[in-house]
Design an enzyme around this catalytic site. Structure first.
Site, PDB file in Angstrom:
ATOM      1  CD  GLU C  75      -0.214  12.894  -1.437  1.00 57.15           C
ATOM      2  OE1 GLU C  75      -1.070  13.143  -2.312  1.00 57.15           O
ATOM      3  OE2 GLU C  75      -0.466  13.007  -0.226  1.00 57.15           O
ATOM      4  CG  HIS C 144      -3.364   5.413   7.427  1.00 50.57           C
ATOM      5  ND1 HIS C 144      -4.498   5.499   6.659  1.00 50.57           N
ATOM      6  CD2 HIS C 144      -3.073   6.689   7.807  1.00 50.57           C
ATOM      7  CE1 HIS C 144      -4.890   6.762   6.602  1.00 50.57           C
ATOM      8  NE2 HIS C 144      -4.048   7.502   7.285  1.00 50.57           N
TER       9      HIS C 144
HETATM   10  C1  LIG Z   1      -3.784  11.390  -1.015  1.00 52.54           C
HETATM   11  C2  LIG Z   1      -3.717  11.625   0.444  1.00 52.54           C
HETATM   12  N1  LIG Z   1      -2.685  12.330   0.969  1.00 52.54           N
HETATM   13  C3  LIG Z   1      -2.593  12.545   2.307  1.00 52.54           C
HETATM   14  C4  LIG Z   1      -3.544  12.052   3.158  1.00 52.54           C
HETATM   15  C5  LIG Z   1      -3.422  12.285   4.679  1.00 52.54           C
HETATM   16  N2  LIG Z   1      -4.469  13.200   5.130  1.00 52.54           N
HETATM   17  C6  LIG Z   1      -5.629  12.728   5.658  1.00 52.54           C
HETATM   18  S1  LIG Z   1      -6.720  13.970   5.962  1.00 52.54           S
HETATM   19  C7  LIG Z   1      -5.644  15.140   5.399  1.00 52.54           C
HETATM   20  C8  LIG Z   1      -6.065  16.579   5.386  1.00 52.54           C
HETATM   21  C9  LIG Z   1      -7.327  16.769   4.593  1.00 52.54           C
HETATM   22  O1  LIG Z   1      -7.757  18.098   4.704  1.00 52.54           O
HETATM   23  P1  LIG Z   1      -9.132  18.550   4.064  1.00 52.54           P
HETATM   24  O2  LIG Z   1      -9.184  18.125   2.630  1.00 52.54           O
HETATM   25  O3  LIG Z   1      -9.303  20.001   4.326  1.00 52.54           O
HETATM   26  O4  LIG Z   1     -10.254  17.717   4.815  1.00 52.54           O
HETATM   27  P2  LIG Z   1     -10.581  17.757   6.372  1.00 52.54           P
HETATM   28  O5  LIG Z   1      -9.779  16.671   7.021  1.00 52.54           O
HETATM   29  O6  LIG Z   1     -10.233  19.133   6.884  1.00 52.54           O
HETATM   30  O7  LIG Z   1     -12.050  17.473   6.496  1.00 52.54           O
HETATM   31  C10 LIG Z   1      -4.445  14.561   4.979  1.00 52.54           C
HETATM   32  C11 LIG Z   1      -3.275  15.317   4.457  1.00 52.54           C
HETATM   33  C12 LIG Z   1      -4.618  11.319   2.581  1.00 52.54           C
HETATM   34  N3  LIG Z   1      -5.599  10.786   3.350  1.00 52.54           N
HETATM   35  N4  LIG Z   1      -4.681  11.133   1.252  1.00 52.54           N
END
Ligand SMILES: Cc1ncc(C[n+]2csc(CCOP(=O)(O)OP(=O)(O)O)c2C)c(N)n1
Ligand SMILES: Cc1ncc(C[n+]2csc(CCOP(=O)(O)OP(=O)(O)O)c2C)c(N)n1
Ligand SMILES: [Mg+2]
Ligand SMILES: [Mg+2]
Lengths: 401, 339, 339, 401
Positions: C75, C144
């Site tokens: 972000e 959330h």
């Molecule tokens: C700081 C933050 N920004 C956005 C989110 C929303 N969000 C939850 S999971 C995700 C994707 C995460 O991808 P990755 O790091 O590859 O982990 P995966 O879910 O694939 O295991 C996002 C953008 C969050 N939880 N925290």
């Protein structure tokens, strides 16, 4: 410092050398060697003794530099140093609240600054007085920041030199976004392409924003040159507190080039910066440059380096003074005579005199300034606050206001 | 509560001594480190340099590099690793060099520090302190003179305090370190050199209690941190005009200890809240909102606020106009009494 | 002011249509992108996916990958690069996926976004919008369902707004994008599916103006975002008991447009401020503080606040108890009238 | 993806391959190859066909793994997958508000989880149901997070498995601090040393906190294993949106080892994790592991992958199923008969049945829970809020509460 090769193909069981709080003897030695020499991959075109050394990779980027040009670079460095020293004195005399010395980093900044083309953009940190000079920002325009009358009085858009940024790392992301815009605008791809250069220090490399700037610039192929001035210190902390590896090698983790240049060699800084900017304006960005230099004065006028570093270190670096090596080179090749040197000195003294004159006569900003430009579009709430306060202040009949 | 520390430091320091607010913090940190080996200090330049304000002066030399850590330059890293160290059983004291640089750590503070005890249903305690030199009046450049305390008093799960004098500084930092909750500790940097008489054998008041520093019956002044002295000066000036003002030092910014304020306002009927922070959605708003509800029938005038303006902190040549001063405080008192 | 957009979209959309709040935002974003090629959208999953709430649905397909950017997952990077793009002349609209994830960007927002125009003495404008789905009531996991708007209304240099219905959503997002100041745009995610009648040819009210949505004389209810519907429902219920409540939608959270609130309170003498955010040092505190000062002699009872509690947002099985609801609002009205 | 070598010694004029918004054909191909093969440096001990391949570097770390152990790993994977599918179904049936599927990442997590020793600590993200299983956290203890009754009901200290963390990247710094504590406590240096493993995804690598975790762990020699599960997607964004280089190569910029392991090969994941933890417990940390795997289901039960990825991709990965290759290997070598496979299936079904039974009977938390544990030491202000609210709620005579 330890060579990165041993980590890029890790052998199970093989241990990375410890480089934490208590360094090993081997590291201390490696560290000192690095500090005095800058390591094997250091790009240098002018030795501390003023010898021009060949460099097959980078010579071509300064092949067009004439003796006249070199005298110009010399003049730039002498003048910005003189201005820097004058501001330091002005702070001592109470004319400035604080000053952030440039001393020792003239070559890194003039080399980079002169490599920038008019269409390029630069994002400074707070020590880039030399770059400012190259962008046509007068030293006078910096003073407000340190005297407390404004946050810099130049036009960052017109000069293509952003405002100084004090929060470590912030400007790296802002620069990445600006460079993305240059690319989105179709201004990247040929010799006339645009590029952006962002300046930050060795300590800044630890900040999340700098990492995110590396990520954004690389995935968006932004025409951005990361110009890291490693002046060996982040206030009282040596570079070892920030990284195990030489900082230019950080780029290896992101997939773009990283080069370490002798930051006290204005010709090398110019060459490497031109190369990096060319890469970017042709669409091959980003690029990381680590300008290996030294902060010869205190962090700021409020700092006391004797508490954390030895004077020997300073003495060692004085032998590699960025200005001296150019002077020696010019004189030895008969490209500069005493008259020239004297005229430069005279120009420097005049610049300093004008700067002082300007500084001591700077007016305090008017009260309303506080409420101006908070928003581009009006805020009735704030306007009411302003009116009430100005009325209140007027009550003192200018007595104490 | 303070006993172990007092015994330790009683030996180290003479019964009563003149110390600055900064020295009080330094002695308090030293006492806390002597009292508990799990107390560690982390931050930028806190080691050899002793911090840019010298608050940790001499501590690395005496306690070692593993208890006083010069960290890499990143605030989220300082606070985020302190969280892990606290989970491991340490009591980290983080120094944020200037309040303007706490924002890179804001995510760790709001998302992890503030919620850890709650989300772990009490299984994890985070006894960590985040020291923040704050406020203006020192002629500094941008980001070095702000008052961000309201961001933290709005954040549930954090405790927030601010000391206004050398004696409180000595005790409050030790109490904050012994507290099992995360504490944001705001230090009035412009008052670091104000002197006080410290008696290390005295019994300190509790950490989360506001204090009446001067009694009066005409009107009540409430402040914290750097503005406490301003209010005391204003009260002294008012006294010369035969007007007695009560001055209350909040000390605890969250949770607030407003009982003494309510009690005072019920007597005086007039309240002026003073803070350097911009007034909009600030701690001063909260105090006004609480007092107008609790003392509705006692107030003879609305709660008035004297605060920084709703602007970014201005270039320092303008700060004395931005910051509440004796005149603006007394002007507000006049308006309240004339309401 | 809205003219160019209206003409454009008038062609695209029928005169009056039933749309959800989410669809209103989507149409508004589309209209803004059609009206100005410098408008770009940046965020996580805003491209092919159209955002987790589908607010940017179809925009990347129609405007391309250079105007709708699926950014890396950070972000501070989203907001920090948007700042640079705005300096370059773009009008970035950043999507923060959920309000709980805006904190990594807090440093860029407070240190750069909020101060850029001021520190550049007006030479740099930052016409950027940061969209933030906020609030609870959707049975989500941690981070959330929060309401962080108070952090931003306390930050000078930012403008903060929140829409409460589909029609406002359509107009306000376009007005925010056209605004030359950085705007934090808070979207009541639990209301994304609430429907409204949108007439794209209508003349929208100004962006920074609060609105009286229901008139009444017994007491005034002030809310914004998701709580507006709660207050309208409460007013409807009260009406059945023969009690007429006035309901005001703030819309602008900073700067506040409180004139209509003052006017209302002078008539009713009773005010209840409703917000999901924890009350301590919040926007509701600011409103109470301002109203008690402006309407001191008109108030027949203290300004009462119905807010989330001063705790971290609880596990969702408890959220209906955490969130203000019709009963708590009416309970507060009863208390106010019985004061 | 492009080899990093070309960047570690940049040639002026040579351009990094563009990998931004619009990838080149060469990249698409490279990307696809990488996606199907994981690249040249992928550590694999068991092929998708169940063949045991030799690996001189890592074989030694699983030399002690008996057929019995392998059956145990198989059983672990079958059970956690069964629990994962049951929870997915429970969400569909409205018993859970949301579920975060583990499907496809069983080998990566069981290999890492079983490599952890009792004295080690683990910091999960939100998808580590397999690691939780290995740390003795029952699936039932995860349910509260997704049903909305609590934030996880296990004891993170007792189980040495921290709470799930949803804010991407936060836990990496927390883990770095914990690992620093292990070192400060003198618990590092021999076979009985302690180590910490932190889990995060491919998308998380872009976050500043993850970078700062790399910086802290490396300058403090923290015994920390960064276990990055690259499941190819961050919700709808492919890994190309986050980095130009394979993620394990990020470590090159910091000076510690980075290894890419076949995340669908439980034996390889176990071997590489054991090696990495050993390095750390002996004081040679940190280490980065990129477990190359695939998110076979949606990001969460509220996600719709059909909007952003092709089903072919899923089909290709099904051929490399982490459980199947172990089953084939066991059967081919006569290390598992039908009875064993049936008994594991029976255990899995029973686990699922217990899980469902537990889930549907979970009580809602009491109102006071909201006010409990906000602080470790009392807050009169909050206590007053609680009392007032409970009194108010009581007014409804349990009617609607
Ligand atoms: C700081 C933050 N920004 C956005 C989110 C929303 N969000 C939850 S999971 C995700 C994707 C995460 O991808 P990755 O790091 O590859 O982990 P995966 O879910 O694939 O295991 C996002 C953008 C969050 N939880 N925290
Ligand atoms: C986010 C942030 N944290 C802390 C500071 C205080 N500070 C100012 S300069 C500095 C050291 C910076 O070192 P380096 O990046 O090497 O740059 P240099 O000053 O050596 O040019 C620090 C810690 C700051 N300005 N911003
Ligand atoms: Mg430096
Ligand atoms: Mg992923």
């Amino acid at each position: 410092m330890s060579s990165p090769e041993q980590w890029t193909h890790p052998e199970p069981g093989e241990a990375p050398a410890a480089t934490a709080a208590t360094p090993t003897a081997e590291q201390v030695i490696a560290g000192l060697r690095a500090t005095s020499e800058g390591g094997a991959e250091l790009v240098q075109l002018l030795t501390p003794e003023g010898e021009r050394v060949e460099n097959p990779e980078f010579d071509r980027y300064v092949a067009d530099v004439t003796a006249e040009d070199l005298r110009g670079l010399y003049r730039d460095m002498v003048l910005v140093r003189r201005a820097d020293r004058e501001c330091n004195a002005l702070q001592r005399q109470g004319q400035l609240g604080i000053w952030v010395p440039l001393l020792g980093q003239e070559a890194a900044q003039i080399g980079a600054g002169r490599a920038l083309k008019p269409q390029d953009m630069a994002f400074p940190s707070y020590r880039e007085h030399g770059v400012a000079w190259c962008r046509g920002v007068r030293p006078e325009e910096l003073l407000g920041i340190f005297r407390g009358t404004d946050n810099g009085s130049w036009d960052p858009i017109g000069k293509r030199f952003h405002l100084y940024v004090i929060v470590i790392g912030n400007q790296v992301l802002n620069a990445a976004g600006y460079a993305m815009g240059q690319r989105f605008d179709g201004k990247v791809g040929d010799d006339d392409g645009e590029a952006t250069m962002v300046f930050f220090g060795d300590g800044a490399t630890s900040q999340g924003d700098v990492h995110e700037g590396f990520v954004w610039a690389s995935v968006y192929d932004a025409p951005l040159v990361f110009f890291c001035q490693n002046n060996q210190w982040a206030i009282s902390e040596p570079t070892e507190r920030q990284s195990r590896l030489p900082l230019y090698q950080r780029a290896r983790g992101y997939g773009f080039p990283g080069v370490r240049v002798d930051g006290n060699d204005v010709l090398a800084s110019l060459a490497v910066s031109r190369w990096a900017l060319d890469e970017c304006r042709h669409g091959n960005g980003p690029v990381l440059i680590e300008a290996y230099t030294y902060r010869m004065d205190a962090h700021t006028t409020t700092d006391d380096p004797t508490r954390y570093r030895l004077s020997d270190e300073l003495e060692a670096w004085k032998l590699k003074d960025p200005i001296e090596r150019v002077r020696v080179h010019l004189v030895r090749h008969g490209d500069a005579d005493q008259d020239f040197l004297d005229s430069v000195q005279a120009d420097a003294d005049q610049l300093a005199a004008e700067l002082r004159e300007f500084c001591v006569n700077m007016p305090d900003p008017p009260l309303e300034r506080m409420f101006r430009n908070v928003y581009a579009e009006p805020s009735p709430q704030l306007d009411a606050q302003r009116d009430a306060f100005l009325e209140y202040a007027a009550g003192f009949a200018g007595g104490e206001h | 509560m303070a006993t172990p520390v007092m015994n330790k430091t009683a030996g180290a320091a003479s019964a009563t001594q003149t110390v600055t607010l900064g020295k009080g913090l330094n002695l308090g940190l030293r006492a806390a480190m002597e009292a508990d080996p799990k107390v560690i200090i982390m931050g930028e330049d806190v080691g050899k340099l002793g911090g840019v304000f010298r608050i940790t002066d001499g501590l690395q030399k005496d306690f070692g590099e593993h208890r006083v850590l010069d960290t890499p330059l990143a605030e989220s890293g300082i606070v985020g690793t302190a969280v892990g160290l606290a989970i491991r059983g340490y009591r980290p004291v983080c120094e944020i060099q200037f309040e303007g640089f706490i924002f890179p750590a804001f995510d760790q503070i709001t998302s992890q520090v503030a919620k850890m005890h709650f989300r772990s249903q009490g299984r994890i305690k985070l006894p960590m302190v985040i020291r923040v030199p704050f406020g203006g009046g020192i002629g500094a450049v941008e980001h070095h003179s702000e008052s961000p305390e309201s961001y933290f008093s709005h954040t549930a799960g954090l405790k927030v305090v601010s000391c206004s004098n050398a004696v409180d500084a000595y005790w409050m930092i030790q109490q904050a370190i012994r507290c099992d909750d995360p504490v944001l500790f705001f230090e009035p940097k412009r008052r670091y050199y104000e002197k006080g008489q410290l008696d290390v054998d005295a019994e300190p008041p509790p950490l989360f209690a506001s204090r009446v520093l001067r009694t009066g019956d005409a009107a009540t002044l409430v402040a914290y941190g750097p503005m406490v002295k301003t209010c005391l000066d204003a009260a002294a000036a008012a006294a010369e005009e035969g007007r007695s003002l009560e001055v209350i030092d909040l000390r605890a910014l969250s949770p607030l200890d407003l009982a003494p304020v309510f009690e005072s306002v019920r007597r005086t009927g007039h309240l002026v809240v003073v803070s350097e922070a911009p007034g909009e959605t600030s701690l001063s708003s909260e105090i006004a909102a609480r007092v107008q509800q609790e003392c509705f029938y006692s107030l003879e005038a609305p709660v008035l606020r004297v605060t920084g303006f709703d602007t970014p902190y201005p270039p320092s040549k303008l700060e004395e106009d931005f910051l509440p001063d004796l005149d603006r405080v007394l002007h507000a008192v006049d308006r309240s009494l004339a309401w």
